[in-house]
Design a protein around this motif. Structure first.
Motif: not given
Lengths: 402, 402
Positions: B182-196
């Motif tokens: 959606r507009v009005g936000f910055r692109p987000q930092t990608v984060e891991r969803l699993a330990v690897d």
């Protein structure tokens, strides 16, 4: 509590109320090209229609949409068993249908006497439909065949149909058929389908080889094919699940076998629907669940006799008042699958169902056929959901959960 | 035999009969507030209605009631795969749709060029829908970006859409999106969803940071967002399950990708429905299953253009006789989900479906829309049950059980 049968076993209670489940084999049809009407839509069925008017109606998928069931999955569904979870082989069915007492470990096969040409090619899969008497005589000869380490019992079923039961240690039903199920081929060598199948496959092949020798001068029954090698399945008992005293009234062996495999009592009956009704009347006080099987709708459908199937529906319609006169608390009328005369065989089409009882909540449907029942209060359901609804209507199921 | 695909693989037989499955993307709608009629109810569709009259009709839930599907689950369901069991990420879909050969282990993301303001806030998620040519030039620049230990490949798809493929050892798709959608936000930092997931998350963030540097003077395409990081799924093959020679005719890349992921052949075609029909005609002898995809009903629904969607339905209606003229044994018409123009997006509403064939058992439905099909012979089914019924109607399924 994810399994339907466990749930029902938990909720079911023993009561005096009575359920009659009338199964019109292969009842569903498709329209005749000349009239645009199905067999049920063509037949004059004042009694079924009057019953529909006071019933809740719907359409039942025997297994799931698109799947054409054999008789076993068709009936297991009606008895409330998921036919994808429980499987009964053809050999077992036929054996039970002639009151053959299968023991644990026995492997039963359905056999056909067939006609072979001079090259051993099958030219008639039914040996000209030889008589049951002739079959019985031949079966007795085959019974004497000596197979190493295995007792082989052969019994005539009807016409060209027999069962062959292999009894001994270490047998399994994980083998292939010898029956190619079409003409123009030789009977096939039986092969194992599992590592422990060698003994069984060898016994079957040895038996077949010796049987062909015995039969060679008995044209048109000069050959034999076997299929549906199977062992008695371990099904949860119908009476235990539903707490019913259940019996089966069926003129045709296989359906008695199916009822027996889930533990119903088998009532001796005759060949006509009147015989079946009489058996129902005579045994009405002794049981509280009656599986009544009507075969002619399927047989005429299989033969592609549209008008004959219509006549058989009308014959059945005439006995409906006799069933109603008994005053069952719940009367279920449905089929195990469709057998459209136009298709000359079982089909995947959904099947009309109606459930009549004091608390059924009738809908607007007042005729019993494929198009009318589409608008019924049951909507589309799976055949295995019919028993829970019948049980509920008979006030035999307690509330689930607090 | 509990799994539907295993069951179908066991029962399916190879035959010459042909199935055409025409998918009208997003066909279902809801009533226009002024008229009380849906898009299908508003459109003049003499050909679809005539087809409904000779078909069995019903309503299909793409996944289950209440669930709004994306394009992938919508189509997996139509191909007979349970979309709750099988999952295809958006990145993989887009990659397959442009004929990008994904390798095992590759992680693909769907990217959008977007417009950022001076504070790095997204003001246009589609960068003014820049041309494919402009996208291609920018993608080439991004392809050169150096990420530690990982090869990054960037390809334009269409307009502002691109794919970014990460190739290297030890990558995973278990990371979050950078696209806030959606507009009005910055692109987000990608984060891991699993330990690897650390290596993959770092590679994605490193790439994005360098990409933003490359793009900064390319307003309106001065930003980039990634979503749908995914790896190629291991799906059972469509042709193996159904024993079909199957092809896909789709003007829009993603749907070709979906067909490719289940193993269908992809037919080159043009952008219009006439191009698609011509491709169908030209390839009709070579295949026996045709997935034909019509996009405009969804695109106009997404844009909230009610009248335009009506016009697109009418355009589609005009080609129906050309499909019928080929004489397919079974013709299925349905959609992958609803896209009501009033809602400007996919929705959970069930979708009309009709199946036409010699044995379909027509019902009383004689128009193809949401309200009429409610009374059809198929009742309510789940999209993944459509293929079994189509296969049965094409006489491509053997009987289940004895």
């Amino acid at each position: 509590m994810k399994d339907q049968l466990s749930l029902l076993q938990t909720l079911s209670v023993e009561t005096d109320s009575k359920i009659v489940m009338l199964v019109l084999d292969g009842i569903g049809g498709i329209p005749h090209p000349d009239t645009g009407l199905t067999e049920l839509e063509t037949a004059a069925t004042p009694n079924l229609d009057a019953l529909a008017a006071i019933s809740i109606c719907g359409m039942s998928d025997p297994v799931m949409p698109g799947i054409t069931p054999g008789s076993a999955p068709g009936h297991l569904g009606l008895f409330g068993y998921d036919p994808l979870e429980y499987y009964i082989g053809r050999g077992v069915l036929e054996a039970l249908g002639i009151d053959f007492e299968l023991r644990d470990g026995d492997v039963a096969a359905r056999g056909n006497f067939c006609t072979l040409d001079e090259n051993g090619i099958i030219v008639d899969r039914r040996a000209g439909r030889i008589s049951t008497g002739k079959s019985t005589a031949l079966a007795e000869q085959l019974c004497g065949i000596d197979v190493e380490g295995v007792e082989v019992i052969v019994k005539a079923v009807k016409d060209h149909r027999i069962i062959v039961v292999f009894r001994g240690e270490g047998l399994t039903d994980k083998i292939t058929d010898s029956d190619p199920q079409r003409v123009g081929f030789r009977p096939q060598t039986v092969e194992r389908l599992a590592v422990d199948g060698s003994k069984m496959a060898e016994a079957a092949n040895q038996f077949i080889e010796k049987a062909l020798h015995v039969l060679k001068n008995h044209h048109p029954a000069n050959g034999l094919v076997l299929r549906g090698f199977s062992q008695k399945p371990d099904l949860p008992g119908f009476s235990e699940i539903y707490k019913l005293k259940a019996c089966a009234i069926a003129s045709y062996p296989m359906y008695r076998g199916l009822a027996k495999v889930v533990g119903m009592d088998i009532i001796r009956t005759g060949q006509t629907v009147q015989d079946e009704i009489q058996s129902l009347v005579e045994n009405y006080r002794k049981y509280n669940y009656f599986f009544v099987h009507y075969k002619p709708t399927d047989a005429t459908g299989e033969d592609g006799k549209f008008e004959r199937k219509v006549a058989m529906i009308e014959e059945l319609d005439r006995v409906i008042p006799q069933i109603q006169a008994l005053g069952p608390d719940v009367l279920v009328v449905t089929g195990d699958h469709s057998t459209p005369a136009v298709m000359k065989g079982h089909s995947w089409h959904s099947v009309p169902v109606m459930i009549c009882g004091a608390f059924c909540r009738p809908d607007n449907v007042n005729s019993f056929n494929e198009r009318a029942c589409l608008y019924g209060g049951l909507g589309h359901l799976t055949a295995s959901q019919i028993m829970p609804v019948a049980m509920a209507n008979a006030m035999k199921l307690e509330k689930y959960g607090a």
